[in-house]
Structure formats: C-alpha cells, structure tokens
Design an enzyme around this catalytic site. Structure first.
Site, PDB file in Angstrom:
ATOM      1  CB  SER A 124     -79.873  -5.888 -47.161  1.00 18.72           C
ATOM      2  OG  SER A 124     -80.927  -6.307 -46.724  1.00 18.72           O
ATOM      3  CE1 TYR A 148     -78.029 -10.408 -50.270  1.00 23.16           C
ATOM      4  CE2 TYR A 148     -79.380 -10.058 -48.270  1.00 23.16           C
ATOM      5  CZ  TYR A 148     -78.865  -9.652 -49.389  1.00 23.16           C
ATOM      6  OH  TYR A 148     -79.251  -8.526 -50.236  1.00 23.16           O
ATOM      7  CE  LYS A 152     -76.214  -7.186 -50.369  1.00 23.05           C
ATOM      8  NZ  LYS A 152     -75.789  -6.854 -51.644  1.00 23.05           N
TER       9      LYS A 152
HETATM   10  P1  NAD Z   1     -81.215  -9.430 -59.034  1.00 26.71           P
HETATM   11  O1  NAD Z   1     -80.728 -10.848 -58.513  1.00 26.71           O
HETATM   12  O2  NAD Z   1     -82.426  -9.286 -59.818  1.00 26.71           O
HETATM   13  O3  NAD Z   1     -80.092  -8.664 -59.510  1.00 26.71           O
HETATM   14  C1  NAD Z   1     -78.581  -8.985 -59.338  1.00 26.71           C
HETATM   15  C2  NAD Z   1     -77.879  -9.007 -60.636  1.00 26.71           C
HETATM   16  O4  NAD Z   1     -76.503  -9.455 -60.521  1.00 26.71           O
HETATM   17  C3  NAD Z   1     -78.442 -10.535 -61.353  1.00 26.71           C
HETATM   18  O5  NAD Z   1     -78.941  -9.912 -62.734  1.00 26.71           O
HETATM   19  C4  NAD Z   1     -77.442 -11.156 -61.617  1.00 26.71           C
HETATM   20  O6  NAD Z   1     -77.417 -11.906 -62.699  1.00 26.71           O
HETATM   21  C5  NAD Z   1     -76.164 -10.475 -61.294  1.00 26.71           C
HETATM   22  N1  NAD Z   1     -74.948 -10.881 -60.719  1.00 26.71           N
HETATM   23  C6  NAD Z   1     -74.904 -11.753 -59.836  1.00 26.71           C
HETATM   24  N2  NAD Z   1     -73.509 -12.180 -59.455  1.00 26.71           N
HETATM   25  C7  NAD Z   1     -72.784 -11.451 -60.523  1.00 26.71           C
HETATM   26  C8  NAD Z   1     -71.436 -11.439 -60.697  1.00 26.71           C
HETATM   27  N3  NAD Z   1     -70.527 -12.152 -59.959  1.00 26.71           N
HETATM   28  N4  NAD Z   1     -70.969 -10.698 -61.701  1.00 26.71           N
HETATM   29  C9  NAD Z   1     -71.925  -9.979 -62.485  1.00 26.71           C
HETATM   30  N5  NAD Z   1     -73.158 -10.143 -62.246  1.00 26.71           N
HETATM   31  C10 NAD Z   1     -73.601 -10.672 -61.183  1.00 26.71           C
HETATM   32  O7  NAD Z   1     -81.348  -8.928 -57.480  1.00 26.71           O
HETATM   33  P2  NAD Z   1     -81.891  -7.414 -57.025  1.00 26.71           P
HETATM   34  O8  NAD Z   1     -82.996  -7.733 -56.240  1.00 26.71           O
HETATM   35  O9  NAD Z   1     -81.950  -6.548 -58.330  1.00 26.71           O
HETATM   36  O10 NAD Z   1     -80.823  -6.792 -56.265  1.00 26.71           O
HETATM   37  C11 NAD Z   1     -79.711  -6.161 -56.459  1.00 26.71           C
HETATM   38  C12 NAD Z   1     -78.811  -5.979 -55.235  1.00 26.71           C
HETATM   39  O11 NAD Z   1     -79.649  -5.277 -54.383  1.00 26.71           O
HETATM   40  C13 NAD Z   1     -78.388  -7.032 -54.734  1.00 26.71           C
HETATM   41  O12 NAD Z   1     -76.954  -7.141 -54.239  1.00 26.71           O
HETATM   42  C14 NAD Z   1     -79.105  -7.406 -53.420  1.00 26.71           C
HETATM   43  O13 NAD Z   1     -78.443  -8.284 -52.500  1.00 26.71           O
HETATM   44  C15 NAD Z   1     -79.531  -6.021 -52.901  1.00 26.71           C
HETATM   45  N6  NAD Z   1     -80.736  -6.142 -52.307  1.00 26.71           N
HETATM   46  C16 NAD Z   1     -81.892  -6.465 -52.578  1.00 26.71           C
HETATM   47  C17 NAD Z   1     -82.982  -6.646 -52.033  1.00 26.71           C
HETATM   48  C18 NAD Z   1     -84.300  -7.009 -52.498  1.00 26.71           C
HETATM   49  O14 NAD Z   1     -85.118  -7.323 -51.971  1.00 26.71           O
HETATM   50  N7  NAD Z   1     -84.406  -7.479 -53.901  1.00 26.71           N
HETATM   51  C19 NAD Z   1     -83.247  -5.897 -50.948  1.00 26.71           C
HETATM   52  C20 NAD Z   1     -81.781  -5.687 -50.190  1.00 26.71           C
HETATM   53  C21 NAD Z   1     -80.610  -5.761 -50.920  1.00 26.71           C
HETATM   54  C1  UD1 Z   2     -86.344 -11.277 -46.940  1.00 24.35           C
HETATM   55  C2  UD1 Z   2     -84.952 -11.762 -46.442  1.00 24.35           C
HETATM   56  C3  UD1 Z   2     -84.391 -10.245 -46.263  1.00 24.35           C
HETATM   57  C4  UD1 Z   2     -84.327  -9.447 -47.818  1.00 24.35           C
HETATM   58  C5  UD1 Z   2     -85.827  -9.198 -47.939  1.00 24.35           C
HETATM   59  C6  UD1 Z   2     -86.021  -8.670 -49.238  1.00 24.35           C
HETATM   60  C7  UD1 Z   2     -85.289 -13.683 -45.206  1.00 24.35           C
HETATM   61  C8  UD1 Z   2     -85.347 -14.207 -43.784  1.00 24.35           C
HETATM   62  N1  UD1 Z   2     -85.081 -12.120 -45.194  1.00 24.35           N
HETATM   63  O1  UD1 Z   2     -87.154 -10.659 -45.920  1.00 24.35           O
HETATM   64  O2  UD1 Z   2     -83.017 -10.698 -45.971  1.00 24.35           O
HETATM   65  O3  UD1 Z   2     -83.687  -8.268 -47.333  1.00 24.35           O
HETATM   66  O4  UD1 Z   2     -86.447 -10.579 -48.141  1.00 24.35           O
HETATM   67  O5  UD1 Z   2     -87.231  -8.243 -49.846  1.00 24.35           O
HETATM   68  O6  UD1 Z   2     -85.377 -14.313 -45.958  1.00 24.35           O
HETATM   69  N2  UD1 Z   2     -94.585 -14.212 -46.102  1.00 24.35           N
HETATM   70  C9  UD1 Z   2     -95.734 -15.056 -45.966  1.00 24.35           C
HETATM   71  N3  UD1 Z   2     -95.574 -15.918 -46.982  1.00 24.35           N
HETATM   72  C10 UD1 Z   2     -94.904 -16.078 -48.098  1.00 24.35           C
HETATM   73  C11 UD1 Z   2     -93.727 -15.118 -47.925  1.00 24.35           C
HETATM   74  C12 UD1 Z   2     -93.668 -14.298 -47.044  1.00 24.35           C
HETATM   75  O7  UD1 Z   2     -96.556 -14.970 -45.091  1.00 24.35           O
HETATM   76  O8  UD1 Z   2     -94.838 -16.882 -48.946  1.00 24.35           O
HETATM   77  C13 UD1 Z   2     -94.419 -13.016 -44.977  1.00 24.35           C
HETATM   78  C14 UD1 Z   2     -93.062 -13.221 -44.101  1.00 24.35           C
HETATM   79  O9  UD1 Z   2     -93.372 -13.952 -42.912  1.00 24.35           O
HETATM   80  C15 UD1 Z   2     -92.965 -11.867 -43.678  1.00 24.35           C
HETATM   81  C16 UD1 Z   2     -93.562 -11.093 -44.907  1.00 24.35           C
HETATM   82  O10 UD1 Z   2     -94.424 -11.839 -45.692  1.00 24.35           O
HETATM   83  O11 UD1 Z   2     -93.534 -11.427 -42.542  1.00 24.35           O
HETATM   84  C17 UD1 Z   2     -92.365 -10.530 -45.940  1.00 24.35           C
HETATM   85  O12 UD1 Z   2     -91.619 -11.876 -46.314  1.00 24.35           O
HETATM   86  P1  UD1 Z   2     -90.478 -11.662 -47.417  1.00 24.35           P
HETATM   87  O13 UD1 Z   2     -91.075 -10.926 -48.655  1.00 24.35           O
HETATM   88  O14 UD1 Z   2     -89.812 -12.902 -47.634  1.00 24.35           O
HETATM   89  O15 UD1 Z   2     -89.708 -10.562 -46.827  1.00 24.35           O
HETATM   90  P2  UD1 Z   2     -88.652 -10.529 -45.365  1.00 24.35           P
HETATM   91  O16 UD1 Z   2     -89.029 -11.543 -44.761  1.00 24.35           O
HETATM   92  O17 UD1 Z   2     -88.713  -9.268 -44.982  1.00 24.35           O
END
Ligand code: NAD
Ligand code: UD1
Length: 333
Positions: A124, A148, A152
């Site tokens: 991330s 978190y 990572k």
């Molecule tokens: P998600 O929660 O939708 O998917 C993660 C999946 O992992 C889920 O289906 C959950 O059931 C499964 N899981 C969790 N713990 C597990 C375990 N111990 N064994 C097996 N399965 C398990 O999340 P996502 O948004 O699809 O994210 C996927 C990956 O990407 C994660 O590692 C997350 O940290 C990373 N990531 C996500 C974002 C985001 O904004 N969505 C941003 C940066 C990084």
């Molecule tokens: C959050 C996580 C980041 C993660 C990312 C995934 C935190 C502090 N950071 O980031 O680690 O990788 O999500 O997508 O949680 N906002 C509003 N109202 C809301 C929600 C959000 O104004 O109800 C604003 C926030 O202030 C920000 C923007 O929208 O400026 C995006 O917010 P969000 O979607 O939560 O993402 P991040 O803060 O970038």
C-alpha cells in the site's frame, strides 16, 4: 501460469481473478471468508463463463497451503489476504500482526516447501507515511504512521530478505494508491462490512439513501478546493497491473517495488460532483472537522510501472463513479 490468489474472493482479488483468467491464466482462489462472501465465486464464474477452483482456508494454516500449492501445481501466488482497516488496526494490533505479518510468513514458508518462487504482494502507498516530497516515487523513504501500514512494511522487508537469501525468488510488492470502482458487469464490487470509512463507498451509500449524508472531513486544506485529494485508481486498472506484474516477475528474480496509481489526484468535491453526474442523484453533504491522521494530498509517481511493466491506468474518475453506481444498484436489486 497457474496462479493462486489468497484473499481471492475479496474486492481486489475477485477483479484480479477475472483479468488473469481472461488473459489465459488459470486461477485458484483461497479465502477464509472473514471479509467476503462465498457467492463471489459464482459471480466470477458467471462473468468468465467457466468454473473456478476455490478453497476456504486461512493463510496462517501452513500445512493447508502446502497441500494446495502441491495438489494444484501452482506456479505463482498473488498474496492479497489480509485485514485492511487502518482504524481497526489501532484497536486490534495483535489480530493485525497475526493475520498480515503471520499470514505472510506462513505463506512464504509454504511456498519454500512446495518449491513455488513467484510472488506478488499487495502492499500500500500507506508505507510511505508523511510525504517528504510529492509525487511519491518508489525511492521515497518509508515511515508508516499506523499499525496496518507497519504490517505492510514489515512484510515488504521480509520479502526483501527472502529474495536476498536465494536467487530463485521472484517477488514484487505492489503499492496500491486508492482503489475504487467495480467490474463493468455490476456483478462484483466493493462490499464493505458495516458503515464504510472510505470516501467512494460512503458516497455510493448516500446516493442510494442507505446513509443520510456525506461528512466531508475538512475544507481548509491547501488544495484546489480545500478538500483532501487522493490518487484514485479503478480496480480494473489495478487488476491489469497485477497481470503485467506477475508476467514480468516470472522472468525477473529479486524483490521489486511498484507504485500502482494514476499519477494524479482528485479532491473530495471533484469525486462527489462526478458521482452526481454518474448517478443522477444529489449527494447531501456537510463539512465537518478534519479526520485525524489524514493528509491533504498525495499521489503516485507511476513511471516505473510504465517503464518496466508497460502498464498505466486507462480509466478516469467518471468510469470509477459509473461502475461503482452500477454495482451499488445491482446489489440492492
Ligand atoms: P478485502 O477485505 O475485500 O479482501 C481481502 C480478503 O482476504 C477478504 O476476502 C478476506 O476474507 C480475506 N482474508 C483476510 N484474512 C485472511 C486470512 N488470514 N486467510 C485467508 N483469507 C483472509 O480487501 P481488498 O480491498 O481486496 O484488499 C486486498 C489486499 O490489498 C489487502 O492485503 C489490502 O491490505 C491491500 N490493499 C487494499 C487497499 C484498498 O483500499 N482496498 C489499498 C492498499 C492495499
Ligand atoms: C485510507 C487509509 C489508507 C488506505 C486507503 C485505501 C486512513 C487514514 N487511510 O486512505 O491507509 O490505503 O484508505 O483506499 O484510513 N473523506 C471524507 N469523508 C468520508 C470519507 C473520506 O471527506 O466519509 C475524505 C478523506 O478525508 C480523504 C478522502 O476523502 O481526503 C479519501 O479518504 P479515504 O477514502 O478514507 O482514503 P484515504 O484517507 O486516502
């Protein structure tokens, strides 16, 4: 290749499975279903028009992983399984370290035993922490500001050391920016548990009336309109990033890091306005105080992925809002 996706029924895993399979790879999904539903498997099968293999298992169960890697003759793994809520990681650090760090150690151990050496890890942009400069490039110092993010970074460090231990390992860490949007079919998308924290799912739920209004966390930042700005990336662009990364790393050893972002950022108000256009709905909103820990603005330097993976985003904010809206309506139907 025959590719195992841990966290395969999750938001990013399900979209990545479709892209990999459509490109001719065979996918095997593994998930413990703690944050996704089993019906995602049938939805992926409907989109692809074929059956896929799914295992309900936990990545911390090393013996189960070894058996799956061997039985399924896996060539490569994309490790997406993990817990991902920043706020929750402060409340439940043991769960986060056990699942995110412990789960990755378990997976790496199983891969070592089973002789699988190609790995893509879901990292991330949160590993960078407070920006020393923008855009963040892959050389930007890492200094995550929450448990978190530290999970990572620790996994990235483990994988770096693993790749140093033997030339056989081929590893990439993908640092995602802000994934949003859904598959164009509207059959799969983000399905957050409870009240969402992230902007796009909140906006989508306000549009359908499930939430009364959007709280905007501050409009006094030094940005184009005072609201926070982020590098939003369409989940299908992200899925294509995984495809290019796994095909590239299969031919390159070592441990490599790539930003997956668009290289540009959008404000909260820009996203809300685009969502209103896509949905035809008005999003009621209220400006409240800043959210603790939020940064004003950040975005990716995405040149490395373009140069080496020949990957860049092709979908814009309007595509992100339209696909989210389609998914949101479909799942309420
Ligand atoms: P998600 O929660 O939708 O998917 C993660 C999946 O992992 C889920 O289906 C959950 O059931 C499964 N899981 C969790 N713990 C597990 C375990 N111990 N064994 C097996 N399965 C398990 O999340 P996502 O948004 O699809 O994210 C996927 C990956 O990407 C994660 O590692 C997350 O940290 C990373 N990531 C996500 C974002 C985001 O904004 N969505 C941003 C940066 C990084
Ligand atoms: C959050 C996580 C980041 C993660 C990312 C995934 C935190 C502090 N950071 O980031 O680690 O990788 O999500 O997508 O949680 N906002 C509003 N109202 C809301 C929600 C959000 O104004 O109800 C604003 C926030 O202030 C920000 C923007 O929208 O400026 C995006 O917010 P969000 O979607 O939560 O993402 P991040 O803060 O970038």
């Amino acid at each position: 290749m025959r590719i195992l996706l841990t966290g395969g029924t999750g938001y990013i895993g399900s979209h990545t499975a479709i892209t990999l399979s459509s490109a001719g790879h065979e996918v095997v999904l593994l998930d413990n279903l703690c944050n996704s539903q089993i019906d995602v498997v049938a939805r992926i099968e409907k989109i692809l028009g074929k059956k896929i293999v799914f295992y309900q298992a936990d990545v911390r169960d090393t013996d189960a992983l070894i058996a799956i890697l061997q039985t399924e003759k896996i060539d490569a793994v994309i490790h997406l399984a993990g817990l991902k809520a920043v706020g929750e990681s402060w409340q439940k650090p043991i769960d986060y370290y056990a699942c995110n760090v412990g789960g990755s150690i378990s997976l790496a151990s199983a891969m070592k035993v089973a002789g699988v050496r190609i790995l893509v890890f879901s990292s991330s942009a949160t590993v960078y922490g407070d920006p020393k400069y923008l855009p963040y490039d892959e050389e930007h110092p890492t200094s995550p500001t929450n448990p978190y993010g530290r999970n990572k970074l620790q996994v990235e460090q483990l994988l770096h050391d693993l790749a140093n231990s033997s030339d056989e390992w081929c590893i990439t860490c993908l640092r995602y920016f802000n994934p949003v949007g859904a598959h164009e079919s509207g059959l799969i998308g983000e399905n957050p548990n409870g009240i969402p924290n992230n902007l796009m799912p909140v906006v989508a739920q306000v549009a359908t009336g499930r939430l009364p209004l959007l709280n905007i966390y501050g409009n006094d930042y030094e940005t184009i309109d005072g609201t926070g700005m982020r590098d939003y990336i369409h989940v299908m662009d992200l899925a294509e990033g995984h495809l290019t990364a796994i095909e590239w790393i299969a031919k390159n050893n070592g441990c490599h890091y790539f930003n997956l972002g668009s290289g540009t950022s959008h404000s909260v108000l820009e996203l809300v306005s685009e969502f209103e256009k896509a949905s035809g709905k008005t999003i009621p909103r209220k400006v409240i105080s800043r959210r603790e820990g939020d940064l004003p603005n950040y975005y990716a330097q995405a040149d490395k992925a373009l140069r080496l993976l020949h990957w860049k985003t092709s979908r814009n904010l309007s595509d992100m809002c339209e696909s989210t809206w389609r998914w949101e309506q479909q799942r309420l139907a």
